[in-house]
Design an enzyme around this catalytic site. Structure first.
Site, PDB file in Angstrom:
ATOM      1  N   THR A   1     -26.230   6.282  -9.071  1.00 34.91           N
ATOM      2  CA  THR A   1     -26.881   6.070  -7.785  1.00 34.91           C
ATOM      3  C   THR A   1     -28.223   5.365  -7.952  1.00 34.91           C
ATOM      4  O   THR A   1     -28.606   4.534  -7.135  1.00 34.91           O
ATOM      5  CB  THR A   1     -27.061   7.415  -7.052  1.00 34.91           C
ATOM      6  OG1 THR A   1     -25.770   7.946  -6.772  1.00 34.91           O
ATOM      7  CG2 THR A   1     -27.834   7.267  -5.754  1.00 34.91           C
TER       8      THR A   1
ATOM      9  N   THR B   1     -25.508  11.137 -11.523  1.00 29.35           N
ATOM     10  CA  THR B   1     -25.697  12.585 -11.581  1.00 29.35           C
ATOM     11  C   THR B   1     -24.395  13.380 -11.595  1.00 29.35           C
ATOM     12  O   THR B   1     -24.370  14.511 -12.063  1.00 29.35           O
ATOM     13  CB  THR B   1     -26.565  13.061 -10.399  1.00 29.35           C
ATOM     14  OG1 THR B   1     -25.923  12.717  -9.167  1.00 29.35           O
ATOM     15  CG2 THR B   1     -27.955  12.439 -10.461  1.00 29.35           C
TER      16      THR B   1
END
Length: 161
Positions: free
Chosen positions: A11, A82
């Site tokens: 991200t 993540t």
């Protein structure tokens, strides 16, 4: 001390395509981020890949491991998605490379308002210079050992197992 930063995507490095209305990858934000951060420690940036960590497999993790093994630096920051950061950290932790390796990422892409990317990168760079050899995860002001970390998807933070 020179710091090596490995970009793998996640991200942190996603771009918003306003035509398609989707997040994806083009070039890494890290050259801009590093210039903006005004780090005075020498940095070597290596882009290993730019991909969503949910799409990573064992071959991608081997590429990251090899990059760490080949790095001449003893302090390494890895920008990683993540969702599977813990899995990649486990591969590197088990390899016991004798280097300080710090994983970080972002819940909101760098180019989006209120992103945690810039802070997390600065925090990880500091941690990589201060922590002992081993593999660590540094997210949102907290450091975790590679074998005692998990993502709390509901809260959007990392916690101990």
């Amino acid at each position: 001390m020179t710091l090596r930063i490995l970009a793998t995507g996640g991200t942190f490095d996603k771009h918003y395509d306003e035509i398609a209305g989707k997040l994806g990858f083009s070039a890494s934000h890290l050259p801009e981020v590093l210039q903006r951060a005004r780090l005075t420690v020498p940095v070597e940036l290596e882009v290993c890949m730019l991909m969503d960590s949910l799409d990573m497999d064992d071959n991608h993790r081997q590429t990251i491991l090899t990059a760490c093994q080949n790095a001449t630096e003893n302090a390494i920051v890895i920008i990683h998605g993540t969702d599977t950061m813990r899995e990649t950290a486990e591969v590197l932790g088990a390899a016991n490379l004798g280097k300080t390796i710090v994983f970080t990422g972002a819940m909101i892409p760098y180019e989006i308002a209120n992103s945690d990317a810039f802070f997390n990168l600065g925090f990880a760079c500091a941690a990589a210079q201060l922590l002992p050899a081993g593999v660590h995860v540094a997210m949102n002001g907290k450091v975790f050992p590679w074998n005692d970390v998990q993502k709390n998807r509901t809260a959007g933070v990392f916690v101990n197992k």
